[in-house]
Design an enzyme around this catalytic site. Structure first.
Site, PDB file in Angstrom:
ATOM      1  N   TYR A  27       6.250  42.015  -7.803  1.00 15.71           N
ATOM      2  CA  TYR A  27       6.583  40.789  -8.628  1.00 15.71           C
ATOM      3  C   TYR A  27       5.217  42.120  -9.805  1.00 15.71           C
ATOM      4  O   TYR A  27       5.338  41.617 -11.081  1.00 15.71           O
ATOM      5  CB  TYR A  27       6.427  39.596  -8.880  1.00 15.71           C
ATOM      6  CG  TYR A  27       7.209  38.619  -8.566  1.00 15.71           C
ATOM      7  CD1 TYR A  27       8.791  39.185  -9.067  1.00 15.71           C
ATOM      8  CD2 TYR A  27       7.192  37.974  -7.625  1.00 15.71           C
ATOM      9  CE1 TYR A  27       9.907  39.118  -8.311  1.00 15.71           C
ATOM     10  CE2 TYR A  27       8.756  36.939  -6.993  1.00 15.71           C
ATOM     11  CZ  TYR A  27       9.637  37.770  -7.308  1.00 15.71           C
ATOM     12  OH  TYR A  27      10.991  36.917  -6.916  1.00 15.71           O
ATOM     13  N   HIS A 104      14.548  40.638 -14.946  1.00 20.24           N
ATOM     14  CA  HIS A 104      14.360  40.873 -13.797  1.00 20.24           C
ATOM     15  C   HIS A 104      13.413  41.588 -13.544  1.00 20.24           C
ATOM     16  O   HIS A 104      13.965  42.236 -13.974  1.00 20.24           O
ATOM     17  CB  HIS A 104      15.753  40.914 -12.687  1.00 20.24           C
ATOM     18  CG  HIS A 104      16.227  39.530 -13.066  1.00 20.24           C
ATOM     19  ND1 HIS A 104      15.717  38.094 -12.174  1.00 20.24           N
ATOM     20  CD2 HIS A 104      18.193  39.474 -13.417  1.00 20.24           C
ATOM     21  CE1 HIS A 104      17.005  37.398 -13.407  1.00 20.24           C
ATOM     22  NE2 HIS A 104      18.268  38.364 -13.708  1.00 20.24           N
TER      23      HIS A 104
HETATM   24  C1  DQA Z   1      12.712  36.934 -10.820  1.00 22.00           C
HETATM   25  C2  DQA Z   1      13.740  37.373  -9.310  1.00 22.00           C
HETATM   26  C3  DQA Z   1      14.632  35.921  -8.444  1.00 22.00           C
HETATM   27  O1  DQA Z   1      15.250  36.452  -7.650  1.00 22.00           O
HETATM   28  C4  DQA Z   1      13.344  35.042  -8.776  1.00 22.00           C
HETATM   29  O2  DQA Z   1      13.867  34.117  -7.948  1.00 22.00           O
HETATM   30  C5  DQA Z   1      12.382  35.220  -9.575  1.00 22.00           C
HETATM   31  C6  DQA Z   1      12.139  36.473 -10.561  1.00 22.00           C
HETATM   32  C7  DQA Z   1      12.620  38.710 -11.185  1.00 22.00           C
HETATM   33  O3  DQA Z   1      11.775  38.740 -11.877  1.00 22.00           O
HETATM   34  O4  DQA Z   1      12.278  39.632 -10.387  1.00 22.00           O
HETATM   35  O5  DQA Z   1      11.184  34.038  -9.512  1.00 22.00           O
HETATM   36  O6  DQA Z   1      13.961  36.743 -11.747  1.00 22.00           O
END
Ligand code: DQA
Length: 154
Positions: A27, A104
């Site tokens: 992330y 995402h």
């Molecule tokens: C997310 C992807 C999701 O699968 C995950 O549960 C997240 C973050 C992303 O920003 O990549 O918490 O939404």
């Protein structure tokens, strides 16, 4: 082109309050505050006003979407884990009929199978996935473009 100020709600779902510390290899290193600040600056240049809300609770996110109807022209949402589980969030987005973009940080289609399905995808105008914090900016750009085009038609 209408230059009216657009009011847009940016929603962050569960565990995104931990950005910067949480699985940084997936992330990234930026905190949620830093991402919000970058978005805020970009939105200002584009003539949009953003309001931010993060919650770990599904019900609070549903409430926020319901309330958005009267105050905002559009929504950017990273529903995080609820993307893959929440009929309630999907129904709230469908109910308010506000143009919504799903974002995402990671590319959910390159990850575990359970992340490949989004309950939100059928009720949003578009999705951006995989560009890190830039996903938010790209999603916001798409939403602003959509709203300005819509205003032209009026
Ligand atoms: C997310 C992807 C999701 O699968 C995950 O549960 C997240 C973050 C992303 O920003 O990549 O918490 O939404």
């Amino acid at each position: 082109m209408s230059e009216n100020l657009l009011k847009i709600l940016v929603l962050h779902g569960p565990n995104l309050n931990l950005l910067g510390q949480r699985e940084p290899e997936i992330y990234g290193a930026l905190s949620l505050e830093q991402i919000n600040e970058q978005l805020h600056q970009f939105a200002k240049e584009q003539g949009a006003e953003l309001h931010f809300f993060q919650s770990n609770s599904e019900g609070e996110l549903v409430d926020k979407i319901q309330q958005a109807k009267s105050d905002y022209q559009g929504v950017v949402i990273n529903a995080a884990g609820y993307t893959h589980t929440s009929v309630a969030l999907r129904d709230a987005i469908a109910a308010v009929e506000l143009p919504t973009v799903e974002v995402h940080l990671s590319n959910i289609y390159q990850r575990e199978d359970f992340r490949h399905h989004s309950y939100l995808a059928p009720v949003v105008i578009g999705q951006v996935s995989g560009f890190g914090p830039e996903s938010y900016r790209l999603g916001l750009m798409g939403l602003i473009h959509h709203l300005r085009e819509k205003n032209k038609e009026c």
